[in-house]
Design an enzyme around this catalytic site. Structure first.
Site, PDB file in Angstrom:
ATOM      1  N   GLU A 494       2.407  10.588  -1.189  1.00  0.00           N
ATOM      2  CA  GLU A 494       2.741   9.719  -2.550  1.00  0.00           C
ATOM      3  C   GLU A 494       1.906   9.997  -3.625  1.00  0.00           C
ATOM      4  O   GLU A 494       0.736  10.247  -3.513  1.00  0.00           O
ATOM      5  CB  GLU A 494       2.525   8.248  -1.924  1.00  0.00           C
ATOM      6  CG  GLU A 494       3.402   7.692  -0.872  1.00  0.00           C
ATOM      7  CD  GLU A 494       3.306   6.205  -0.503  1.00  0.00           C
ATOM      8  OE1 GLU A 494       2.494   5.785  -0.954  1.00  0.00           O
ATOM      9  OE2 GLU A 494       4.066   5.557   0.313  1.00  0.00           O
ATOM     10  N   HIS A 517       6.405   2.210  -2.992  1.00  0.00           N
ATOM     11  CA  HIS A 517       5.431   1.450  -2.226  1.00  0.00           C
ATOM     12  C   HIS A 517       5.060   0.230  -2.666  1.00  0.00           C
ATOM     13  O   HIS A 517       3.781  -0.279  -3.106  1.00  0.00           O
ATOM     14  CB  HIS A 517       4.200   2.295  -2.191  1.00  0.00           C
ATOM     15  CG  HIS A 517       3.336   2.009  -0.740  1.00  0.00           C
ATOM     16  ND1 HIS A 517       2.630   2.956   0.108  1.00  0.00           N
ATOM     17  CD2 HIS A 517       3.251   0.828  -0.092  1.00  0.00           C
ATOM     18  CE1 HIS A 517       1.932   2.334   0.767  1.00  0.00           C
ATOM     19  NE2 HIS A 517       2.367   1.202   0.745  1.00  0.00           N
ATOM     20  N   GLY A 520       4.717  -5.022  -0.816  1.00  0.00           N
ATOM     21  CA  GLY A 520       3.686  -6.138  -1.012  1.00  0.00           C
ATOM     22  C   GLY A 520       3.316  -6.130  -2.570  1.00  0.00           C
ATOM     23  O   GLY A 520       2.338  -7.026  -2.769  1.00  0.00           O
TER      24      GLY A 520
END
Length: 634
Positions: A494, A517, A520
């Protein structure tokens, strides 16, 4: 800790913006001019004159007289000011009232302010009124301020120097203040050291000439090994926060006086090896890897905060061996990940992504082909932890049949059914969602073989860890139609920052949702994490509690009261506690509380003791064989 006893230094303390957080005359003007049409203008003029004098930019005497000329105040205004100043005593002086009281004979307040408002404030903290040297007002019969005592040396240029010359103090003299006139005491030879006090205001010209910078009174006491309310000044504790953690985390540390460095992006291993030197607390998210090599360069590191669920990016064993506690946020972003999983599942099974892309291209395809309801479908979850269990409940409420596979025995919620093997789960599920941890054994858990076991037209989602899925195999499964839709939030590689390009074999494939990503990454989740992780780190730093640590013996400790707390981290070998107790007995140490917890690698002993002990005793404790780290709290 030692107190002032034999040949103690004399301590000269400034009042305005040092002992208190504010400038007394400025605040008196604000009070006296309440309701005046030019109040703000006059108060600002007085404040500007104050700053010019403190920075050494104008004659002190000239500035003082100009301020008094602008000031229209009374005795009643001074009484109101005193009440206000009592609420504005600098935090570090408030914390160290006991030191001030016990050592009042050696402490002097030397100020260009005025006794009328200084004495009532400092005497409440135990200082002597006759050790206050300051200017005095002159009043008329109606109690109006009409001037100052011109015969007082502190009303003249170089007044503090003249005063110190007359005091003839013998021995070491230390001056503490925020202004240039405080430095001049040292410059004239009447103080051995000058400490620029920056807790309330930092004046660059004053800091530039200081022997030391005292970010708090604790800092000064620590530097001189004097008795203090805190075992260490928090300003000397460096906190490094990476990956743009939520601002509430930054505030949590700053409000307690820690020295915080905030970095938006992640750091690679070489960068981190350099930046982590002298850092005591580090906060990261998922992109920064704290390896054994990084830890070898962490000469002061005491705690690591993972502002996320996973900790596979941290070498937990190496951290434990160095006595470094690691904390994470196992539940704070659970709901956010679950909601993303549910949303993507519905979008994918309805083929919304394809329909939306067609609409943007001007294509109107109003058909039900390839679009289905989630109701009645079988959801298969690989992993049944905090996210998996909550997703299970929500999916069942949507009318889905829920199945899960987890290597660890888990109690199922609702009607969820545990299957005996991963292969069985893959063969029955219409939708497969990954919720496993990042351990090495889970690398490429789902690859070409596993995709071949799935139903044709399966929906596949990975919101767990990037390395658990073979991305090339997933891309081939999408191209062949084996996987009808995929949602991927995590990737083997990433970008470290938003400026780097994202590369993946999944780019451009139909009915594939790619997210950076952000499972959350909701305001609610990040704020929750921003509160939770610092609270654990601060409990460990301030109290010694390790409850919630993922690599450390967990001990939940009571608050420290009227004792000093010894925190001893050692290799888990036989006899350490016995050796410690022998040292306590030999030195006649009164133990008020003792706690011990161990894991496979390390032991953690916490002992609360009475305050009477020697430096030699502390040294003996530090030298016990097997000691990894020792620190004290009080």
């Amino acid at each position: 800790m030692p107190t002032l006893t034999l040949n103690p230094p004399h301590i000269i303390i400034d009042f305005d913006s040092t002992f208190t957080k504010v400038e007394g005359l400025d605040e008196l003007a604000a009070i006296a001019l309440t309701g005046h049409p030019q109040r703000e203008k006059i108060v600002q003029e007085i404040a500007d004159l104050t700053n010019m004098g403190m920075n050494g930019e104008m004659s002190f005497s000239e500035g003082l007289h100009k301020r008094i000329d602008l000031l229209k105040a009374t005795r009643a205004n001074i009484e109101e000011l005193v009440s206000f100043l009592k609420t504005k005593v600098s935090d570090s002086f408030q914390r160290n009232k006991q030191f001030l009281t016990e050592n009042a004979d050696h402490i002097f307040i030397v100020s260009s302010g005025f006794k009328e408002f200084i004495i009532p404030v400092v005497t409440e903290l135990g200082l002597r009124a006759d050790h206050v040297y300051a200017n005095e007002f002159r009043f008329d019969e109606q109690g109006n301020i009409i001037g100052i005592d011109e015969e007082n040396v502190l009303s003249t240029d170089g007044g503090k120097i003249k005063l110190l010359s007359s005091l003839k103090l013998e021995g070491e003299v230390y001056a503490i203040g925020d202004g240039y006139t405080d430095y001049q005491i040292k410059e004239a030879g009447f103080a051995n050291r000058f400490y620029a006090f920056t807790e309330n205001v930092e004046r660059p010209k004053v800091v530039a000439v200081a022997d030391h910078i005292a970010t708090s009174f604790d800092d000064f006491l620590y530097d001189n090994k004097l008795s203090r309310s805190q075992s260490y000044p928090k300003s000397r504790i460096k906190v490094l926060l990476l990956e743009n953690v939520h601002p509430v985390a930054l505030r949590a540390f700053e409000e307690q006086g820690f020295n915080v460095e905030f970095v938006k992006g992640a750091l690679d291993e070489d960068e981190l090896c350099e930046r982590i030197k002298d850092v005591s607390i580090i906060g990261i998210r998922s992109k920064t890897n704290i390896t054994k090599r990084v830890l070898e360069n962490a000469n002061r590191l005491m705690a690591i905060g993972a502002f996320c669920i996973g900790t596979n990016q941290i070498d937990l064993e190496a951290a434990a061996e160095k006595g470094i506690a690691v904390f994470n946020a196992p539940y704070s972003n659970t709901r956010s990940v679950v909601e993303l999983a549910v949303g993507e599942m519905i979008l994918l099974i309805r083929n919304i992504v394809t329909k939306s892309n067609q609409m943007h291209a001007g294509i109107w395809d109003k058909s039900a082909n390839g679009s289905f309801e989630v109701r009645g479908k079988k959801l298969g979850m690989v992993g049944y932890g905090s996210i998996g269990t909550q997703l299970s409940v929500v999916a069942e409420a949507l009318g889905m049949e829920v199945y899960f596979y987890d290597e660890v025995e888990k109690l199922s919620l609702g009607n969820a059914r545990k299957l005996n093997s991963l292969e069985e789960l893959l063969s029955v599920a219409d939708v497969i969602s990954m919720h496993v941890d990042g351990r090495k054994e889970n690398s490429n858990l789902i690859g070409k073989r596993e995709f071949s076991l799935m139903k044709d037209g399966v929906i596949f989602m990975n919101l767990s860890r990037g390395h658990v899925v073979d991305i090339e195999a997933l891309a081939e499964a999408v191209k062949s139609g084996k996987v009808a839709g995929a949602g991927v939030d995590v990737f083997p590689k990433e970008p470290k920052t938003n400026d780097e390009s994202f590369e993946s074999a999944l780019r451009g494939l139909p009915n594939v949702i790619l997210t950076p990503h952000i499972g959350g990454s909701t305001e609610e989740a990040q704020e929750n994490i921003g509160h939770f992780v610092p609270s654990k780190l601060l409990e460990f730093m301030n109290n010694g509690s390790s409850y919630g640590s993922v690599n450390f013996p967990e001990v939940q400790l009571p608050k420290l009261k009227d004792s000093h707390r010894l925190l001893h981290i050692h290799a888990n070998v036989p006899g350490v506690l016995a050796k410690l107790n022998n040292i306590f007995a030999k030195n006649n140490i009164n133990i008020t509380g003792q706690y011990l917890k161990t894991n496979e690698k390390i032991g953690y002993v916490i002992v609360d003791i009475a305050k009477g002990y020697t430096e030699e005793f502390i040294q003996e404790v530090k030298e016990v064989e097997g000691t990894i780290r020792f620190r004290m709290l009080y």
